[in-house]
Design an enzyme around this catalytic site. Structure first.
Site, PDB file in Angstrom:
ATOM      1  N   SER A  40       0.834  -1.203   0.000  1.00  0.00           N
ATOM      2  CA  SER A  40       0.000   0.000   0.000  1.00  0.00           C
ATOM      3  C   SER A  40       0.865   1.247   0.000  1.00  0.00           C
ATOM      4  O   SER A  40       1.985   1.240   0.540  1.00  0.00           O
ATOM      5  CB  SER A  40      -0.856  -0.007   1.272  1.00  0.00           C
ATOM      6  OG  SER A  40      -1.481   1.243   1.467  1.00  0.00           O
TER       7      SER A  40
ATOM      8  N   TYR B  73      -1.702  -0.008  10.184  1.00  0.00           N
ATOM      9  CA  TYR B  73      -1.998  -0.690   8.913  1.00  0.00           C
ATOM     10  C   TYR B  73      -0.786  -0.600   7.971  1.00  0.00           C
ATOM     11  O   TYR B  73      -0.295  -1.613   7.461  1.00  0.00           O
ATOM     12  CB  TYR B  73      -3.240  -0.075   8.262  1.00  0.00           C
ATOM     13  CG  TYR B  73      -3.423  -0.517   6.834  1.00  0.00           C
ATOM     14  CD1 TYR B  73      -3.768  -1.827   6.545  1.00  0.00           C
ATOM     15  CD2 TYR B  73      -3.217   0.369   5.775  1.00  0.00           C
ATOM     16  CE1 TYR B  73      -3.904  -2.245   5.223  1.00  0.00           C
ATOM     17  CE2 TYR B  73      -3.352  -0.039   4.462  1.00  0.00           C
ATOM     18  CZ  TYR B  73      -3.694  -1.347   4.186  1.00  0.00           C
ATOM     19  OH  TYR B  73      -3.814  -1.753   2.889  1.00  0.00           O
TER      20      TYR B  73
ATOM     21  N   LYS C 204       2.185  -3.549   6.534  1.00  0.00           N
ATOM     22  CA  LYS C 204       2.577  -3.769   5.139  1.00  0.00           C
ATOM     23  C   LYS C 204       4.091  -3.610   4.978  1.00  0.00           C
ATOM     24  O   LYS C 204       4.740  -4.367   4.265  1.00  0.00           O
ATOM     25  CB  LYS C 204       1.840  -2.785   4.217  1.00  0.00           C
ATOM     26  CG  LYS C 204       0.334  -2.993   4.173  1.00  0.00           C
ATOM     27  CD  LYS C 204      -0.025  -4.292   3.481  1.00  0.00           C
ATOM     28  CE  LYS C 204      -1.516  -4.526   3.404  1.00  0.00           C
ATOM     29  NZ  LYS C 204      -1.860  -5.816   2.773  1.00  0.00           N
TER      30      LYS C 204
HETATM   31  N1  UFG Z   1     -13.028  11.321   2.285  1.00  0.00           N
HETATM   32  C1  UFG Z   1     -14.077  12.190   2.458  1.00  0.00           C
HETATM   33  N2  UFG Z   1     -15.324  11.670   2.658  1.00  0.00           N
HETATM   34  C2  UFG Z   1     -15.551  10.327   2.705  1.00  0.00           C
HETATM   35  C3  UFG Z   1     -14.469   9.435   2.526  1.00  0.00           C
HETATM   36  C4  UFG Z   1     -13.212   9.970   2.329  1.00  0.00           C
HETATM   37  O1  UFG Z   1     -13.912  13.405   2.419  1.00  0.00           O
HETATM   38  O2  UFG Z   1     -16.709   9.924   2.904  1.00  0.00           O
HETATM   39  C5  UFG Z   1     -11.704  11.873   2.058  1.00  0.00           C
HETATM   40  C6  UFG Z   1     -10.671  11.388   3.045  1.00  0.00           C
HETATM   41  O3  UFG Z   1     -10.704  12.124   4.241  1.00  0.00           O
HETATM   42  C7  UFG Z   1      -9.403  11.565   2.243  1.00  0.00           C
HETATM   43  C8  UFG Z   1      -9.834  11.272   0.799  1.00  0.00           C
HETATM   44  O4  UFG Z   1     -11.256  11.437   0.796  1.00  0.00           O
HETATM   45  O5  UFG Z   1      -9.030  12.896   2.338  1.00  0.00           O
HETATM   46  C9  UFG Z   1      -9.505   9.859   0.350  1.00  0.00           C
HETATM   47  O6  UFG Z   1      -9.969   8.967   1.364  1.00  0.00           O
HETATM   48  P1  UFG Z   1     -10.157   7.408   1.128  1.00  0.00           P
HETATM   49  O7  UFG Z   1     -10.640   6.839   2.418  1.00  0.00           O
HETATM   50  O8  UFG Z   1     -10.972   7.164  -0.096  1.00  0.00           O
HETATM   51  O9  UFG Z   1      -8.690   6.896   0.802  1.00  0.00           O
HETATM   52  P2  UFG Z   1      -7.347   7.021   1.668  1.00  0.00           P
HETATM   53  O10 UFG Z   1      -6.388   7.763   0.802  1.00  0.00           O
HETATM   54  O11 UFG Z   1      -7.564   7.505   3.028  1.00  0.00           O
HETATM   55  O12 UFG Z   1      -6.971   5.468   1.823  1.00  0.00           O
HETATM   56  C10 UFG Z   1      -6.228   4.773   0.873  1.00  0.00           C
HETATM   57  C11 UFG Z   1      -6.474   3.279   0.994  1.00  0.00           C
HETATM   58  C12 UFG Z   1      -5.985   2.773   2.332  1.00  0.00           C
HETATM   59  C13 UFG Z   1      -4.566   3.162   2.519  1.00  0.00           C
HETATM   60  C14 UFG Z   1      -4.408   4.648   2.363  1.00  0.00           C
HETATM   61  C15 UFG Z   1      -2.973   5.068   2.430  1.00  0.00           C
HETATM   62  O13 UFG Z   1      -7.840   2.999   0.871  1.00  0.00           O
HETATM   63  O14 UFG Z   1      -6.091   1.357   2.354  1.00  0.00           O
HETATM   64  O15 UFG Z   1      -4.889   5.041   1.079  1.00  0.00           O
HETATM   65  O16 UFG Z   1      -2.902   6.426   2.736  1.00  0.00           O
HETATM   66  F1  UFG Z   1      -4.136   2.801   3.739  1.00  0.00           F
END
Ligand code: UFG
Length: 327
Positions: free
Chosen positions: A117, A141, A145
């Site tokens: 990841s 998490y 990894k």
């Molecule tokens: N977000 C929102 N509203 C939501 C969901 C997410 O504003 O309902 C925002 C989050 O705060 C973040 C962005 O959208 O700013 C992306 O969030 P995601 O949860 O879609 O993805 P992440 O980048 O947080 O997570 C991904 C992978 C994880 C991994 C991570 C590494 O899904 O498994 O990247 O940083 F760990």
């Protein structure tokens, strides 16, 4: 037909990899405990219901199906949960995976493609991020990894196990034929949450408008799940041809902000979307964008389905087949 053990093949990325394997002429043998996976997503080969840390079950699966290589998608993968329950994450993602690797070694399995990841990088030290950037995970998490990547380096050498650790950026989208898609409970990812909110007629909650990014919202690199699946098949072949064991980034190479994703969804759906901007979500780095050139060069991989309209359209089509989530 080469049999490939797909650990976590009932999950989101794993099920798309099973489809890609079947299309490439392999037999995907899924091993999944179905705690977060879905039995009805296993459509392209047998399903063995077991924990990947159950070495006896892994050995039996390898022998029964004549498995020659493995893909390992099995993991607990909720960042916030990993912060609250780190020991459970280490026990499953690290200790369980070590038992899996041992069992594969006992049976002489010589290749593994491991789901890593972008979380291994933590706060990005550059934009875009190459594979040799420092690994400083900021949550358990990502740390699990990172630990397994390190273990693969030594265990691989000792055991004659060739490996690729594929560092996904933001997996998104769904199978273009609509056969499978993303079904997390709870859903934490941005794109499905936007589309679920639209269908339920409630505003989507957005987290943070004061980041040091061009529009103040978080920037991520979204990559289509079927492009990820193709990269796994290519990595398997790469290792089979004697390619060197190594990590590879899987991303599109382009960053999109949360506000740009919402605007793209408005364009694709053809109507405005109600959004509620709230405070930052804990632990979100401001910007994570891949340098995907290593995977492009060595795997001859192109993330050809990863343009944002396709990510949103395929997710929307899959969501339309599911019950509306009130939440
Ligand atoms: N977000 C929102 N509203 C939501 C969901 C997410 O504003 O309902 C925002 C989050 O705060 C973040 C962005 O959208 O700013 C992306 O969030 P995601 O949860 O879609 O993805 P992440 O980048 O947080 O997570 C991904 C992978 C994880 C991994 C991570 C590494 O899904 O498994 O990247 O940083 F760990």
């Amino acid at each position: 037909m080469d049999a490939i053990l797909v650990v976590g093949g009932a999950g989101y990325v794993g099920s798309h990899a099973c489809k890609a394997l079947a299309q490439a002429g392999y037999k995907p043998v899924t091993l999944d405990n179905l705690r977060t996976g879905h039995a009805d997503a296993v459509k392209w080969g047998p399903l063995i219901e077991a924990d990947f840390g159950d070495a006896d079950a892994v050995r039996a699966a390898v022998r029964q199906h004549g498995v020659t290589a493995a893909m390992h998608f099995g993991a607990l993968s909720l960042v916030a949960e990993s912060v609250a329950e780190p020991a459970r994450y280490y026990a499953n993602n690290v200790a369980g995976t070590l038992r899996l690797l041992q069992a594969l070694g006992d049976e002489g399995v010589g290749r593994i493609v491991f789901s890593s990841s972008a979380a291994v990088y933590g706060e990005a030290s550059s934009d875009p991020i190459p594979e040799d950037a420092p690994l400083n995970p900021i949550n358990p998490y990502g740390e699990t990894k990172r630990v397994i990547e390190g273990a693969l380096r030594f265990i691989g050498r000792a055991q004659g196990l060739a490996w690729c650790a594929l560092r996904y950026f933001n997996a998104a989208g769904a199978d273009e034929a609509g056969e499978i898609g993303e079904r997390h409970e709870p859903e934490t990812h941005l794109i499905p949450n936007v589309l679920q909110a639209v269908r339920a007629g409630r505003p989507v909650k957005l987290f943070g408008s004061d980041y040091p990014t061009p529009d103040g919202s978080v920037v991520r690199d979204y990559v289509h799940v079927s492009d990820l699946a193709d990269a796994h098949v290519a990595a398997l072949k790469f290792l089979g041809d004697g390619g060197e064991s190594q990590p590879m980034n899987l991303g599109s190479g382009a960053g999109l902000s949360v506000l740009q994703i919402v605007a793209a969804a408005e364009r694709v759906l053809g109507h405005p979307i109600a959004a509620e901007m709230g405070p930052r979500r804990a632990g979100d780095p401001p910007c994570l964008v891949a340098d995907p050139n290593r995977a492009k060069r060595l795997l001859h991989w192109t993330p050809g389905r990863s343009d944002v309209d396709n990510l949103i359209a395929t997710t929307a089509a899959f969501e339309a087949t599911r019950p509306i989530r009130q939440r």
